[in-house]
Design a protein around this motif. Structure first.
Motif, mmCIF file in Angstrom:
data_model
loop_
_atom_site.group_PDB
_atom_site.id
_atom_site.type_symbol
_atom_site.label_atom_id
_atom_site.label_comp_id
_atom_site.label_asym_id
_atom_site.label_seq_id
_atom_site.Cartn_x
_atom_site.Cartn_y
_atom_site.Cartn_z
ATOM 1 N N UNK A 289 33.379 49.232 36.553
ATOM 2 C CA UNK A 289 33.507 49.133 35.177
ATOM 3 C C UNK A 289 32.547 48.259 34.717
ATOM 4 N N UNK A 290 32.664 46.785 34.923
ATOM 5 C CA UNK A 290 32.041 45.656 34.592
ATOM 6 C C UNK A 290 30.621 45.719 34.803
ATOM 7 N N UNK B 69 40.790 46.048 31.629
ATOM 8 C CA UNK B 69 40.293 46.582 30.467
ATOM 9 C C UNK B 69 41.482 46.763 29.585
ATOM 10 N N UNK C 244 43.201 43.586 28.400
ATOM 11 C CA UNK C 244 42.567 42.796 27.227
ATOM 12 C C UNK C 244 41.976 43.507 26.179
ATOM 13 N N UNK D 152 39.419 36.060 28.623
ATOM 14 C CA UNK D 152 38.869 37.487 29.458
ATOM 15 C C UNK D 152 38.751 38.180 28.027
ATOM 16 N N UNK D 153 37.515 38.656 27.918
ATOM 17 C CA UNK D 153 37.106 39.853 26.938
ATOM 18 C C UNK D 153 37.054 41.161 27.802
ATOM 19 N N UNK D 154 37.360 42.235 27.081
ATOM 20 C CA UNK D 154 37.573 43.548 27.937
ATOM 21 C C UNK D 154 36.100 43.664 28.715
ATOM 22 N N UNK D 155 36.261 44.267 29.868
ATOM 23 C CA UNK D 155 35.189 44.503 30.791
ATOM 24 C C UNK D 155 34.364 45.625 30.234
ATOM 25 N N UNK E 133 31.111 41.518 30.669
ATOM 26 C CA UNK E 133 31.153 40.242 31.107
ATOM 27 C C UNK E 133 32.450 39.974 32.076
ATOM 28 N N UNK E 134 32.152 39.675 33.543
ATOM 29 C CA UNK E 134 33.083 39.170 34.305
ATOM 30 C C UNK E 134 34.044 38.041 33.741
ATOM 31 N N UNK E 135 35.262 38.316 34.276
ATOM 32 C CA UNK E 135 36.360 37.462 33.638
ATOM 33 C C UNK E 135 36.015 35.996 33.716
ATOM 34 N N UNK E 136 35.478 35.359 34.581
ATOM 35 C CA UNK E 136 35.259 34.035 35.162
ATOM 36 C C UNK E 136 34.071 33.773 34.010
ATOM 37 N N UNK E 137 33.494 34.620 33.570
ATOM 38 C CA UNK E 137 32.493 33.958 32.611
ATOM 39 C C UNK E 137 32.542 34.428 31.376
ATOM 40 N N UNK F 19 33.737 33.687 27.211
ATOM 41 C CA UNK F 19 33.395 32.534 26.618
ATOM 42 C C UNK F 19 34.717 31.616 26.432
ATOM 43 N N UNK G 167 42.202 36.331 21.544
ATOM 44 C CA UNK G 167 41.919 37.125 20.356
ATOM 45 C C UNK G 167 43.213 37.921 19.787
ATOM 46 N N UNK H 68 46.190 38.444 22.034
ATOM 47 C CA UNK H 68 46.321 39.329 23.327
ATOM 48 C C UNK H 68 46.730 38.503 24.630
ATOM 49 N N UNK I 25 46.651 37.587 31.659
ATOM 50 C CA UNK I 25 47.421 38.137 32.865
ATOM 51 C C UNK I 25 46.912 37.136 34.233
ATOM 52 N N UNK J 213 51.988 51.404 34.198
ATOM 53 C CA UNK J 213 52.002 49.996 34.183
ATOM 54 C C UNK J 213 52.819 49.514 32.881
ATOM 55 N N UNK K 200 56.238 47.793 33.504
ATOM 56 C CA UNK K 200 56.260 46.448 33.885
ATOM 57 C C UNK K 200 57.321 45.459 33.017
#
Lengths: 517, 1043
Positions: A105-106, A504, A507, B723-726, B730-734, B736, B781, B784, B787, B857, B860
């Motif tokens: 996806x990413x 996704x 977030x 983390x912004x949505x995939x 943008x990968x989670x560790x990248x 902003x 943001x 949100x 995780x 999910x 949970x």
């Protein structure tokens, strides 16, 4: 004495507050250019578009997961992997947290993001030294975006359609749209690209998107939406470009010789550079390699990770017809490694490579492994993780058979038979043109399915074919799939799409999970 | 060859040190001699012992002297009508008029009552009883009893509100947090060594004189921009005038990992895997596997090995420290210098881990009239071999999870180590001994720290100080990965090497002007100052691939080589000021402000202001308290202040173009560029506002001391990578960095101590307890949640709150499952099932919390906290004649730990090792088991994130027990030895806990995955993964010698 002290005191107070230069705190990154100064020149336009292609080589795109996901879900390939990123995909039993859909996806959206940046910025650049860049670069960007949206909508179905770079952080949270809107955009991007792109390139630019590639995918998009009347003429346009032909030797399509050959319509470029960073994920670095992990993933243990194996029925499928000379379909040994006299892989005899003892030798007859895209004739094993074999994403024979399929659907059996025969001829199979012309639509669709299995096994097409042909809602066909591959027993409606990755959902408050997950 | 170079380097290093020492002696040498002579002896008023090195001055002149080894002094005077001053560290100064006497004996009394203790605060000092902020003065005697490479480990349990978490790998850097989670990016407090901010890791403990922990905003605000995580001020040992003192300290100990996981033996393991295979074939039609040959008794390859990997992997480690220090000086110049060697080898078989550290330090102070100047210098060389392993996990988890059916060595393989095989055993098992023996990973650090200062006194009440610092570290990382097969997922067919060099330096210029005066009943201390900091770093990483055997491990010997490099810089400019005011020694007030500008933010966001104010009231000095004579101090204090944090990467506010997105066209690499991630140009200072109220008391002639306080701090605009949505690609560790969270930490802290002496017997007991209530009030943001591996942090929860499915029960019959599946299909569409298609009896039924008839999910929920809510520490000590004894312990409670190693051992779905607890797994003939069935691939997700592997994280650990003997001085004098103490001690002797892992005190990321225990947190320095050893149990002997 006292005045001296007072003078020193004032000097020190002065010193204390003597500030630094005004710009002392203004520092710029010495390593990288900022976005504020990019997208200004022709050279930057080229760099920016090249950067989109780079995203084709990630784990989540075509380095490993896109082909692995497509193949392992079909009824030809199964996954003996102990890693759930492979076996759970193959068994239609994906958890929403599974790594494979997450990485896919990413990575696909990374490419879309880069294409969006180019599409937004390219029109603002004036081209003086390279006037040819103007249309071509925009065409390449549009092609790549259209291509990626096609893969992404087929994998995930219910996805956001993002077409511009985010203006503010509020744009980080897109809503999903109906798949039909994504397909409409794919038509739009690819047809625009087809009008902008050249039909061919000089040697230095081989691998760039061409007019033929844009048309082929545009036609494929129409076919996948059952718009046969729309698809047919576009496929014909590709054929009539006159730049493509079939390679005399089928196997030349899957090695690192004969790359970008006459049969190749769009090909992902991989090359061994022996660099440390394999570029699986994340930001590219200066010492990235440009290789694919497909070879090590598909290669059987002990030559690779053995995450993929082939079901025996494929072998029987090849054996259904003899060549005109009475031999095996040449595509058999080019596609599969199995136990026949003289079979070698990685410079080892088949039986030496898998030294079973006693009753276990019966296993040899059940073992079938990938041969396409494997370095079986050049390496001792795949454990340096690097394979430089280009992935032929769209071959001319695919255009021929998709065109034939379109014509079958439109009832033009003779036209269909002509192109099916063209592909069969390369494999030296007997000419059955007359028989095909006389056949019913159902018979011909079954024949097309057979032809496509032999021509494209493990090239990432079979699963899409199954979905396109409606087999998932056809109990007979579903039973056939289950008889081919027990992994299909795990299929329940809705599982033909991957889950929207949990990251996704977590977030993005606007994201909705696909049904059945 | 390598070894030789390093030995040579060490020799050169020693030579340099000796040369420096020689110059120091030159400083310390001469005394003056004149005419009119006064002699005498200076003794301690209580013990009657002679005091050595007491400074004697003659008021109004520059004449001075010091007492000798017998406490005797002699001064020659010009006039009989002068006043002599006697001063001695930790003793009350005295003034005596000579009045013609030529023999003056002086009794000085120790000021060791903590109330008069001088505490180092930022840019100054203050009497402890006058403090208005929350400053914990650490008892360095207790801290120094802990043998560790890192002083922060020794601080564990010593300070209320200070949490120290970390594993036992040699060279490990513990995670230190003050008063909860106040930041999401870097929670490390600011360490100030001798007035200069610098990292404390690799700093020899033996050089440390005092440690102060500035906990509240009023105490720390003078460090404004970087103080949000609290400030820990360390001062190093300085020389004292007097005769040369030589101290030699040494210890040596052995270390072991005390606990083991209970894992299956070969027979048990084979049975479990075969059962899992059988269950999969029977209940999962998609499964296509066979009994694995190594576990199949009818197969000739059936394994008869029974390897106990934990027994083979763990070994006895050692820890040793040798330190020699020299100090002394005269009334003009003093110096202190020391050489320190620390050596720790890990508890694991193979190349690493081990940690060797050589350090040399030197400082001196000089006075010349109104000018005082001096320097602090140290040089440290660290040579550390890292424990190596490949891919995710930790070396200890590999060891525990290795299958018993493989031997360690196998002569038939390419490297002599056994390897798991995909078709024979189907296990991901890695030969961790092979890894750690073949793969080399070494890091060397060279750190120079130098500070020079000059202080000029304009008047008795006004002085100016200039301080210049240069702090530089050079790093050299080496990694070699030979050709190997250590398991089918850990095969390397091409040898490669990394040789990475990098350096980081910080230059600082600080100036302060201090005013200090008493006017009637008013005492005023004012200070203003500026600070300019410039930090630089750069790296060059070389890589080579394709080495032939025999290996010569140099970059040039690879078939292909490449180099990458880069650099970064940051700057900080600050202005600050403070006023401390006292009235009648009863009412105290402090106010400070600091203004910082940082290059890490955009021009419009660059500057931040950090004010603070505090008041104190010494109630015992009031008239109405005068009858309560047993009260030595009763002080109420309250403070408020704002602190900042800018600890994010450089250039974070600017979006960058990555120029490495190249692609091959026509067989040639073409350059390409891409914007990989987004930046938020509006990021600004993270700020933390803290209110603090406290009560300090000291009673019964200072025998009982008590301090209690309450704090409430709010961290706002916290800088974090959200983390912004995939779908943004943008990968989670990248993702902003944004100002994206508000977190409130509240707590109560109590410290109490009692000490007394009865004849030859003296004893003390001190303890501290603190509570922590951590709560997120805004996030990311639009709030949100964030995780982690098994956590969800959202508004209203604590950071890293555990999150997952709830287990209902174990299905006993297919009918139960079918009934649920029918409902699921009715509610959610044909074909839909309650959990998974192949859920079978023996699988978990998870709770359908939202009642939609299907487990998704959305079912949970929160399962507990990963942050302890209670921390406690205890120190006991006693001495009788020549014997001394001490015991220290610490602990936490209120948190849960995710036992990740158990989660792997009890996965029940693979061919990796099984825990013995799984022997009781559900089977039709064991239908009442609470452990679910084993089945290949875990098709029901029994191992999903749930409460299953969450364990109570509470513990109390006996961290240190020590017994010492100090030899009588009468005996030693014959040998010209002034003191000699021998001790034996045990560290980490026993932990009271219900936790079943190695150690409930383990290293973690400290944030969203704080509860996840892999044995300890792995470091990933470059492409070899390393780290993660649990805290060892240590037995050691030591000697302290003074000449």
């Amino acid at each position: 004495m006292k005045t001296k002290k007072i003078i020193i005191l004032f000097v020190t107070i002065g010193l204390l507050f003597s500030g630094c230069k005004k710009n002392y705190l203004q520092l710029s990154n010495p390593n990288l250019q900022t976005t504020a100064t990019f997208w200004q020149t022709e050279d930057e336009a080229l760099l920016g578009v090249n950067g989109i292609y780079h995203a084709l080589g990630y784990d989540g795109t075509f380095m490993r997961f896109a082909p692995a996901c497509l193949d392992s879900r079909d009824d030809i390939t199964w996954s003996p992997s102990p890693w759930d990123a492979f076996f759970a995909v193959a068994q239609f039993n994906l958890a929403v947290t599974n790594y494979m859909p997450e990485a896919m996806y990413v990575a696909h959206y990374d490419l879309i993001k880069r294409a969006n940046a180019a599409i937004a910025n390219l029109p603002n650049i004036t081209y003086t030294v390279h006037p040819e860049y103007k249309d071509r670069l925009m065409g390449e960007a549009l092609f790549l975006r259209g291509l990626e949206y096609m893969y992404t909508v087929l994998f995930f179905h219910h996805i956001p359609l993002i077409l511009t770079p985010p203006a503010t952080s509020a744009d980080f949270f897109p809503k999903q749209v109906d798949a039909s809107l994504v397909w409409a955009q794919i038509y739009k991007d690819l047809s625009a690209a087809a009008n902008l792109l050249p039909a061919s390139y000089d040697a230095a630019n081989l691998g760039r998107a061409t007019k033929g590639a844009a048309l082929a995918y545009l036609a494929k998009a129409h076919l996948f939406n059952k718009d046969y009347a729309g698809a047919g003429p576009i496929f014909k346009q590709v054929i009539d470009l006159g730049v493509y032909g079939l390679m005399p030797n089928y196997g030349d399509n899957f090695t690192d010789e004969h790359e970008n050959n006459q049969e190749s319509i769009f090909e992902i470029q991989f090359q061994r550079m022996n660099q440390p960073n394999l570029n699986w994920v994340g930001a590219p670095v200066a010492n990235n390699d440009h290789t694919t992990a497909r070879a090590i993933t598909y290669a059987p243990s002990p030559f690779g990770w053995g995450d993929m194996a082939i079901r025996p029925w494929l072998f029987q499928e090849y054996k259904q017809e003899k060549t005109v000379a009475g031999g095996d379909d040449p595509r058999l040994k080019a596609s599969i490694t199995y136990d026949y006299p003289g079979c070698t892989l990685y410079f080892q005899n088949f039986r030496q490579a898998f030294p079973y003892a006693g009753a276990d030798t019966a296993k040899w007859a059940t073992m079938f492994f990938a041969r396409k895209y494997e370095n079986v004739n050049s390496e001792a094993n795949e454990f340096d993780w690097r394979s430089g074999i280009n992935e032929r994403l769209m071959r001319y024979s695919d255009v021929l058979l998709m065109y034939a399929e379109t014509e079958i659907q439109l009832g033009n059996n003779a036209e269909a038979a002509k192109y099916m025969t063209m592909v069969r001829n390369r494999a030296n199979l007997p000419n059955r043109t007359a028989e095909f012309t006389a056949a019913t639509k159902t018979q011909l669709m079954d024949q097309i399915a057979h032809e496509r299995i032999l021509e494209f096994c493990q090239e990432g097409h079979r699963f899409d074919d199954i979905v396109r042909w409606g087999w998932l809602s056809d109990p007979t066909k579903l039973a056939l799939l289950k008889s081919h591959d027990a992994e299909w027993n795990g299929y329940i409606p809705g599982k033909e799409y991957m889950p929207i990755p949990e990251i996704e959902i977590n977030t993005n408050p606007n994201a909705v999970q696909n049904s059945s997950y | 060859m390598n070894k030789k170079t390093s030995e040579m380097r060490q020799k050169l290093f020693l030579k340099a040190c000796l040369l420096n020492l020689f110059f120091m002696f030159l400083f310390a040498g001469t005394l003056l001699a004149q005419q009119l002579k006064v002699t005498g002896t200076v003794k301690d008023s209580k013990t009657n012992e002679a005091l050595v090195g007491v400074s004697i001055g003659v008021k109004g002149t520059t004449i001075s002297s010091i007492t000798d080894a017998d406490g005797k002094f002699a001064v020659v005077l010009n006039s009989p009508k002068v006043v002599l001053t006697f001063s001695y560290v930790a003793y009350s100064p005295q003034e005596i008029a000579v009045n013609g006497q030529n023999k003056i004996d002086v009794n000085m009394s120790a000021t060791e009552t903590q109330l008069d203790q001088v505490v180092v605060i930022g840019y100054g000092t203050q009497k402890k009883s006058d403090l208005t902020g929350s400053i914990a003065v650490v008892d360095t005697k207790d801290v120094m009893k802990v043998a560790s490479n890192d002083v922060t480990k020794a601080l564990q349990g010593q300070v209320a509100g200070l949490s120290v978490q970390g594993g036992g790998e040699p060279g490990a850097v513990p995670l230190v947090k003050l008063r909860g989670v106040g930041s999401f990016n870097n929670t490390t407090p600011l360490y100030i060594i001798d007035g200069v901010p610098t990292p404390v890791n690799d700093y020899p403990m033996s050089d440390i004189e005092s440690i102060q922990v500035l906990k509240d905003a009023s105490a720390a605000a003078i460090y404004g921009s970087r103080a949000a995580n609290g400030v820990i001020i360390i001062t190093t040992k300085r020389g004292k005038s007097g005769k040369l003192k030589v101290n030699f300290n040494t210890y040596y100990g052995v270390q072991n990992i005390a606990n083991r996981y209970n894992v299956a033996n070969a027979t048990q393991y084979q049975k479990m895997v075969n059962t899992a295979t059988y269950n999969a074939i029977k209940t999962n039609p998609t499964y296509s596997g066979d009994t694995l040959p190594l576990n199949n008794p009818s197969d000739p390859r059936f394994s008869r090995y029974n390897t106990n990997w934990q027994k083979e992997v763990f070994k006895t480690g050692t820890i040793a420290n040798h330190n020699i220090s020299l100090s002394g000086g005269n009334e003009h110049s003093t110096f202190n210098t020391s050489l320190d060697y620390f050596d720790q080898t890990g508890t694991m078989v193979g190349n690493g881990p081990n940690y060797k550290r050589y350090s040399f330090s030197l400082n001196s102070d000089h006075t010349y009239g109104n000018l005082k100047f001096g320097e602090t210098m140290s040089y440290t060389y660290v040579d550390q071999d890292l424990m190596t392993f490949l891919k995710d996990g930790t070396a200890v988890s590999f060891a525990v999870e290795a299958i018993p059916t493989l031997p360690i060595h196998d002569k038939t393989t390419i490297d002599g180590y056994s390897a798991s095989d995909k078709t024979l055993d189907g296990s991901y098992s890695a030969n961790v001994i092979g890894m750690n023996s073949m793969i080399q990973s070494n890091t060397k650090r060279y750190k120079f720290f130098g500070n020079a200062y000059a202080e000029y006194k304009f008047a008795s009440f006004l002085k100016y100080k200039l301080s210049l610092t240069y702090d530089r570290s050079d790093f050299h990382d080496f990694n070699f990965d030979p050709i190997h097969n250590l398991g089918w997922a850990y095969v390397n067919s091409i040898a490669s090497m990394n040789d990475n060099r990098s350096e980081a330096s910080t230059s600082t210029i600080e100036q302060t002007l201090t005013f200090d005066k008493k006017v009637g009943e008013h005492t005023i201390n004012g200070m203003i100052g500026t600070s300019v900091l410039d930090g630089k770093s750069s790296y060059d990483n070389a890589y080579a691939l394709g080495f032939t055997q025999p290996y010569f491990e140099q970059i040039s010997n690879g078939a292909t080589t490449s180099v990458i490099g880069g650099s970064a810089e940051n700057r900080l400019v600050s202005y600050f000021g403070r006023v401390i005011y006292g009235f009648q020694d009863k009412y105290l007030a402090t106010a400070s402000i600091r203004r910082d500008g940082s290059s890490r933010f955009a021009p419009s966001q660059r500057w931040g202001d950090f004010p603070s104010a505090a008041v104190g009231w010494k109630i015992n000095k009031e008239e109405f308290m005068k009858d309560f004579t047993f009260i030595d101090l009763l002080k109420l204090r309250a403070s408020w202040g704002k602190l900042g944090n800018q600890e994010i990467g450089d250039y974070g506010y600017q979006s960058q173009i990555n120029p490495y997105a190249s692609y091959v066209f026509g067989g040639t690499l073409n350059a390409g560029s891409a914007q990989i991630s987004y930046a938020d140009p509006s990021i600004h200072w993270e700020s933390k506002t803290t209110s603090n109220i406290g009560l300090d008391a000291s009673l019964f002639n200072n025998r009982l001391s008590f301090s209690g306080e309450y704090y409430n701090s709010k961290s706002s605009d916290m800088l974090l990578v959200v983390e912004i949505p995939y779908s943004n690609g943008v990968y989670s560790w990248l993702a902003p960095t944004i100002n994206g969270a508000t977190v409130v930490n509240k707590g109560l802290e109590f410290t109490a101590g009692w000490k007394d002496r009865k004849g030859d017997f003296s004893y003390s007991i001190t303890g501290n307890v603190s509570t922590l209530n951590n709560k997120i009030t805004s996030l990311g943001y639009g709030n949100n949640p964030i995780y982690g591996t098994i956590s969800k942090s959202s508004v209203g929860t604590s950071v890293g709150e555990l999150y997952g499915y709830k287990i209902d029960k174990i299905f006993k019959t297919q009918a139960e499952i079918s009934a649920l599946n029918t409902t699921a299909a009715q509610k959610n569409g044909a074909g839909q099932v309650y959990q998974y298609l192949y859920t079978s009896p023996g699988d978990y039924k998870f709770k359908d919390l939202n009642g939609d008839g299907i487990i998704t999910d959305k079912d949970r929920t929160y399962l507990g906290k990963s942050i302890p809510n209670l921390y406690f520490g205890l120190n006991l000590s006693a001495a009788y004649k020549i014997f001394d004894f001490s015991l220290a312990g610490n602990g936490v409670s209120g948190n849960k730990i995710y036992n990740a190693i158990n989660a792997s051992l009890e996965y029940g779905g693979g061919a990796d090792q099984y825990s013995t607890r799984m022997l009781n797994a559900w089977t039709p003939s064991n239908p009442n088991s609470t452990t679910p069935r084993v089945v290949m691939g875990d098709p029901n997700g029994n191992a999903r994130n749930s409460s299953r592997w969450l364990e109570n994280g509470a513990y109390f650990k006996i961290s240190n027990v020590e017994l010492g003997v100090t030899l009588p001085s009468a005996l030693l004098r014959k040998y010209k030895i002034s003191s000699l103490r021998i001790y034996a001690k045990g560290q980490n002797l026993y932990t009271f806990t219900k936790y079943t892992g190695f150690d409930p005190d383990f290293g973690s990321d400290g944030l969203f995955d704080r509860a996840v225990d892999h044995g300890s947190y792995p470091n990933k320095p470059f492409n070899a993964f390393s780290g993660g050893l649990p805290n060892p149990r240590t037995f050691m002997l030591g000697l302290q010698l003074g000449l």
